[in-house]
Design a protein around this motif. Structure first.
Motif, mmCIF file in Angstrom:
data_model
loop_
_atom_site.group_PDB
_atom_site.id
_atom_site.type_symbol
_atom_site.label_atom_id
_atom_site.label_comp_id
_atom_site.label_asym_id
_atom_site.label_seq_id
_atom_site.Cartn_x
_atom_site.Cartn_y
_atom_site.Cartn_z
ATOM 1 N N GLY A 144 0.819 -1.206 0.000
ATOM 2 C CA GLY A 144 0.000 0.000 0.000
ATOM 3 C C GLY A 144 0.854 1.257 0.000
ATOM 4 O O GLY A 144 1.920 1.311 0.622
ATOM 5 N N GLY A 145 0.386 2.269 -0.699
ATOM 6 C CA GLY A 145 1.089 3.546 -0.713
ATOM 7 C C GLY A 145 2.182 3.676 -1.753
ATOM 8 O O GLY A 145 2.776 4.746 -1.886
ATOM 9 N N GLU A 146 2.467 2.608 -2.490
ATOM 10 C CA GLU A 146 3.521 2.667 -3.503
ATOM 11 C C GLU A 146 2.919 3.022 -4.867
ATOM 12 O O GLU A 146 1.770 2.667 -5.159
ATOM 13 N N GLU A 147 3.718 3.685 -5.697
ATOM 14 C CA GLU A 147 3.266 4.053 -7.031
ATOM 15 C C GLU A 147 4.382 3.814 -8.042
ATOM 16 O O GLU A 147 5.559 3.761 -7.687
ATOM 17 N N GLY A 148 3.984 3.707 -9.318
ATOM 18 C CA GLY A 148 4.958 3.577 -10.385
ATOM 19 C C GLY A 148 5.798 2.318 -10.276
ATOM 20 O O GLY A 148 5.303 1.236 -9.930
ATOM 21 N N PHE A 149 7.097 2.472 -10.540
ATOM 22 C CA PHE A 149 8.005 1.322 -10.540
ATOM 23 C C PHE A 149 8.158 0.732 -9.134
ATOM 24 O O PHE A 149 8.354 -0.480 -8.987
ATOM 25 N N ALA A 150 8.039 1.589 -8.110
ATOM 26 C CA ALA A 150 8.111 1.091 -6.733
ATOM 27 C C ALA A 150 6.963 0.129 -6.441
ATOM 28 O O ALA A 150 7.135 -0.855 -5.711
ATOM 29 N N VAL A 206 5.515 -1.816 -8.721
ATOM 30 C CA VAL A 206 5.838 -3.057 -9.429
ATOM 31 C C VAL A 206 6.802 -3.909 -8.597
ATOM 32 O O VAL A 206 6.616 -5.132 -8.463
ATOM 33 N N LEU A 207 7.820 -3.274 -8.039
ATOM 34 C CA LEU A 207 8.780 -4.007 -7.197
ATOM 35 C C LEU A 207 8.109 -4.557 -5.942
ATOM 36 O O LEU A 207 8.425 -5.667 -5.490
ATOM 37 N N ASP A 208 7.176 -3.780 -5.384
ATOM 38 C CA ASP A 208 6.472 -4.221 -4.180
ATOM 39 C C ASP A 208 5.619 -5.450 -4.471
ATOM 40 O O ASP A 208 5.616 -6.420 -3.700
ATOM 41 N N VAL A 209 4.902 -5.435 -5.607
ATOM 42 C CA VAL A 209 4.086 -6.595 -5.984
ATOM 43 C C VAL A 209 4.978 -7.804 -6.257
ATOM 44 O O VAL A 209 4.660 -8.929 -5.842
ATOM 45 N N ALA A 210 6.104 -7.586 -6.935
ATOM 46 C CA ALA A 210 7.034 -8.686 -7.214
ATOM 47 C C ALA A 210 7.574 -9.285 -5.912
ATOM 48 O O ALA A 210 7.759 -10.508 -5.802
ATOM 49 N N HIS A 211 7.814 -8.422 -4.919
ATOM 50 C CA HIS A 211 8.295 -8.893 -3.613
ATOM 51 C C HIS A 211 7.249 -9.777 -2.939
ATOM 52 O O HIS A 211 7.575 -10.820 -2.351
ATOM 53 N N HIS A 212 5.991 -9.383 -3.022
ATOM 54 C CA HIS A 212 4.911 -10.186 -2.442
ATOM 55 C C HIS A 212 4.661 -11.469 -3.242
ATOM 56 O O HIS A 212 4.107 -12.433 -2.717
ATOM 57 N N LEU A 213 5.071 -11.451 -4.497
ATOM 58 C CA LEU A 213 4.799 -12.574 -5.391
ATOM 59 C C LEU A 213 5.754 -13.742 -5.189
ATOM 60 O O LEU A 213 5.430 -14.881 -5.545
#
Length: 349
Positions: A202-208, A210-217
């Protein structure tokens, strides 16, 4: 035997292994019509089953929706009338089938939103998770399966086969919980490196973002790949072992072709039929997602939505999801049947 005659001999052997050509003008249309008709009958059976199956679940969905609050009998009756639960069962069934055939699966009890909207909202999340895992475990299974079969009986084959069987027998939810304990919570000096669940912080935008979702993935994908790749490996290995004693492979080696070339150009293409079946089945399952894995990692996809709906029970949502899951598998199986004659013309005879 002359050098010029050898390539022709190899081609003759391959044609013999593949079987006689089929005149698609006569056989393939009948084959196609039969498979499409079978798929249509299966979808109709799923539509009927999805209605009656989930009505066997104990519990009153209307009372569950009230959350234990004191509700008068008049209010409960109004809820049942709103969702059509006061109608006779045969009338509910005909209404459900009539609307479902037009793509309307009703309104969710708990979300008060159209079922199609909830499915459309969660579908991209499921495809991201299971699609990523599907690509990885399919590629890994085919690669390791071909290498294990080509080095049959050696140490690498025994290690690959043993590890694949071990991981394939592990329940996905148990492995997911184990990874959460070890890699999310941390054990002793080993710190937690990955989130325990969810799709983003939550609270992340743009490329950050994408990296956050990849980290959770990472953890749910690792769980799915570890559990699923073994099946593809074993099927590919078994099919390739059946091909390895064929005469056309002996001829190809006698021609002087390298082992890796014989494997890639001759053995693997002729051993693809069982693997293609499994790939299409797994491709159908990517839409269904993996209910237990999505639930363990709190992933907001169709699997988690199905578990959430089942606990109410939210009958329209459960029925809609069940139909979508089954339809995806039926569709992929039908596509696999249509691809078979392209790989082996004898199938359509």
């Amino acid at each position: 035997m002359t050098a010029d005659a050898t390539p022709a001999l190899v081609e003759d052997e391959q044609r013999t292994a593949a079987g006689p050509r089929v005149r698609r003008g006569s056989a393939y249309p009948r084959y196609l019509a039969g498979k499409v008709a079978g798929a249509a009958v299966s979808l109709l059976a799923v539509l009927v089953t999805s209605f009656f199956l989930f009505r066997l679940i104990p519990g009153d969905p209307v009372k569950t929706m009230t959350g234990g609050r004191q509700v008068s009998a008049e209010q409960l009756a109004a809820y049942r009338e709103e969702f059509g639960l006061d109608l006779p069962l045969w009338r509910q069934f005909t209404d459900y089938c009539g609307k479902a055939l037009t793509g309307d699966f009703g309104t969710s009890y708990q979300f008060r939103a159209p079922v199609v909207d909830k499915i459309t909202e969660a579908l991209p999340n499921t495809l991201l998770l299971t699609g990523t895992a599907f690509v990885l475990y399919t590629a890994l299974g085919i690669f390791l399966g071909t290498r294990s079969a080509w080095r049959h009986g050696k140490l690498g084959d025994r290690v690959n086969t043993g590890l694949a069987l071990t991981l394939y027998s592990i329940p996905s939810f148990w492995l997911g919980l184990l990874l959460i304990i070890v890699l999310s919570v941390g054990i002793g000096p080993l710190p937690g490196m990955f989130p325990t669940g969810g799709m983003d912080s939550g609270g992340e935008e743009g490329f950050a973002y994408v990296l956050d979702v990849a980290h959770h993935l990472v953890l749910p994908v690792v769980t799915l790949v570890a559990v699923e790749y073994g099946q593809t490996l074993l099927v590919t290995r078994s099919a390739l072992l059946d091909e390895m004693g064929s005469d056309y492979l002996t001829t190809a080696r006698a021609k002087g072709l390298r082992d890796d070339l014989v494997r890639r150009r001759h053995a693997v293409p002729n051993a693809l039929l069982p693997t293609v079946t499994l790939i299409f089945i797994n491709l159908g399952r990517t839409v269904a997602g993996v209910i237990l894995v999505e639930t363990v990692f709190s992933w907001p996809g169709l699997g988690g939505l199905f578990y959430q709906a089942l606990s109410v029970p939210d009958l329209p949502l459960v029925q809609g999801l069940f139909f979508v899951f089954a339809a995806a598998v039926i569709l992929m199986n039908t596509l696999a049947d249509l691809v078979y004659p392209l790989l082996d013309p004898r199938v359509a005879r």
